[in-house]
Every structure is written in C-alpha cells, then in structure tokens.
Design an enzyme around this catalytic site. Sequence first.
Site, PDB file in Angstrom:
ATOM      1  N   SER A  52     -22.464  20.236  -0.590  1.00 36.14           N
ATOM      2  CA  SER A  52     -22.281  20.895  -1.878  1.00 36.14           C
ATOM      3  C   SER A  52     -20.907  21.559  -1.980  1.00 36.14           C
ATOM      4  O   SER A  52     -20.298  21.935  -0.975  1.00 36.14           O
ATOM      5  CB  SER A  52     -23.357  21.957  -2.084  1.00 36.14           C
ATOM      6  OG  SER A  52     -24.635  21.381  -1.985  1.00 36.14           O
TER       7      SER A  52
HETATM    8  N1  SAH Z   1     -27.356  21.642   2.319  1.00 33.51           N
HETATM    9  C1  SAH Z   1     -26.308  20.600   2.254  1.00 33.51           C
HETATM   10  C2  SAH Z   1     -26.494  19.695   1.079  1.00 33.51           C
HETATM   11  C3  SAH Z   1     -27.634  18.853   1.298  1.00 33.51           C
HETATM   12  S1  SAH Z   1     -27.736  17.470   0.201  1.00 33.51           S
HETATM   13  C4  SAH Z   1     -24.970  21.261   2.237  1.00 33.51           C
HETATM   14  O1  SAH Z   1     -24.781  22.235   2.890  1.00 33.51           O
HETATM   15  O2  SAH Z   1     -24.049  20.789   1.634  1.00 33.51           O
HETATM   16  C5  SAH Z   1     -29.499  17.402   0.058  1.00 33.51           C
HETATM   17  C6  SAH Z   1     -30.231  16.990   1.314  1.00 33.51           C
HETATM   18  O3  SAH Z   1     -31.626  17.023   1.001  1.00 33.51           O
HETATM   19  C7  SAH Z   1     -29.917  15.580   1.787  1.00 33.51           C
HETATM   20  O4  SAH Z   1     -29.547  15.616   3.127  1.00 33.51           O
HETATM   21  C8  SAH Z   1     -31.248  14.841   1.601  1.00 33.51           C
HETATM   22  O5  SAH Z   1     -31.466  13.859   2.575  1.00 33.51           O
HETATM   23  C9  SAH Z   1     -32.249  15.970   1.710  1.00 33.51           C
HETATM   24  N2  SAH Z   1     -33.553  15.696   1.114  1.00 33.51           N
HETATM   25  C10 SAH Z   1     -33.827  15.044  -0.032  1.00 33.51           C
HETATM   26  N3  SAH Z   1     -35.155  14.995  -0.245  1.00 33.51           N
HETATM   27  C11 SAH Z   1     -35.734  15.656   0.781  1.00 33.51           C
HETATM   28  C12 SAH Z   1     -37.087  15.949   1.147  1.00 33.51           C
HETATM   29  N4  SAH Z   1     -38.120  15.560   0.397  1.00 33.51           N
HETATM   30  N5  SAH Z   1     -37.305  16.647   2.261  1.00 33.51           N
HETATM   31  C13 SAH Z   1     -36.280  17.066   3.039  1.00 33.51           C
HETATM   32  N6  SAH Z   1     -34.987  16.807   2.772  1.00 33.51           N
HETATM   33  C14 SAH Z   1     -34.714  16.109   1.648  1.00 33.51           C
END
Ligand code: SAH
Length: 196
Positions: A52
């Site tokens: 993000s």
């Molecule tokens: N926190 C990160 C951004 C993560 S992007 C940062 O610091 O930038 C969102 C993440 O959520 C991705 O890695 C994706 O694989 C995960 N995700 C999506 N659906 C999910 C689910 N149902 N359970 C767990 N993780 C999930």
Amino acid sequence: MVELQIRSRGVSDPKVLEAMRRVPRHEFVSFSQGPSAYSDGPLPIGKGQTISQPYIVAYMTELLELTGTETVLELGTGCGYQTAVLAETAAHVYTVEVIESLSLEAEALLRRLNYTNIYYRIGDGREGWDEYAPYDRIMLTAAPSRFPANLFSQLLEGGIIVAPVGDYFQRMMRYRKEKGKIKEEALIGVSFVPFV
Ligand code: SAH
C-alpha cells in the site's frame, strides 16, 4: 516521505509518524522497485498483490487509535510492511495471509528485521484467527465487498476494526464495538485489492 506525504495530509499521531520513520520500506519491495520504495504510491509485490501507499498505511494505523498495549489482528500480511508498522505501534500482531509464499517471505523478512511480537498464519482471513481471539483491534488490508460481520465475535468490547469495504468503489470504514453494538463510520474513498 513522512513530512511530504504523510504529515502534510493530516496524520499527526506521533507514534505512527515515528513508526513510519523507523520501518525500512525499501526492504519490503523487490530490488527493481528499490528506487521507488519511498515514492507516493502503491507498488507491485508479485502474485498480483501490492504494497500500500505509505500515506494509506499511516492513515489506517492512526485510525486504530493505538496506545502501544494492544493486540492487533491483521488480515492480509502481503509483504509485511503494514505488519511492521503495527508491530512498532502495538504490543502484539497476529497476521493472516492466504498466499503461502507471501506469508513465508514476510515472516523471514520480519524476523531478519528483529520483530519478535508478530505471529503468522497461512489461511483464509475471512475466518479471522479464532485461537488467539478476542483482539483489541482488527485491520483488513484487502477489501471485502461488504463488512465481514463474523469478525465482530473476535473483537473486544471497546475495540476497533478498520477495513476498506466495497467492490469497484471502496470506502475506508471504521467500526467500533460499543456495548456489544456496531458503530460505523464511512471515511475516505480508497482502492485496494479484493479480499478473496
Ligand atoms: N499489508 C500489505 C498490503 C497487503 S495487499 C502492505 O503492507 O502493503 C493485501 C493482501 O491480502 C494480499 O497479500 C492478499 O494475498 C491478501 N489477502 C486477500 N484475501 C485474503 C484472505 N481472504 N485472507 C488472507 N489474506 C488475504
């Protein structure tokens, strides 16, 4: 990054600003993205996922109103950058990621950076993480199309959930559990990868 992108947009919690200064964002992006690590936007981290925008990470962390004593559940570990910011601002972070390779890489990196207050799980975050519930705070870093109400049972009274919610048009939402009831606030428009 902190002055021009984060403080200038209104994030003022000193603990959050200090965490954003401390966490080495360049460690969380691939070598080729290195020159952009501190730029004002999201970046790809592979597997169709993104890290993000720094401002959004700071903004979401501030919305949790952390004092430093809280236990936080994060759903969507991704590369672990937000996880590190939470580990700097809360007491314990439980983090769930559905893509195994992302979880393993994030865990290896966060251990190398000496974070010892983070607990990792590979699995579907829609179920939360019942084993260590209830939590003081819950953060979703991917967007469900509507609020996953089942997570409320894993939240303490007085607790806060922050999540981007929606399909094409998403809004940052904050939910508070007060006297067992949900109080919701709709905040800024955002764009996150979907919660799958
Ligand atoms: N926190 C990160 C951004 C993560 S992007 C940062 O610091 O930038 C969102 C993440 O959520 C991705 O890695 C994706 O694989 C995960 N995700 C999506 N659906 C999910 C689910 N149902 N359970 C767990 N993780 C999930």
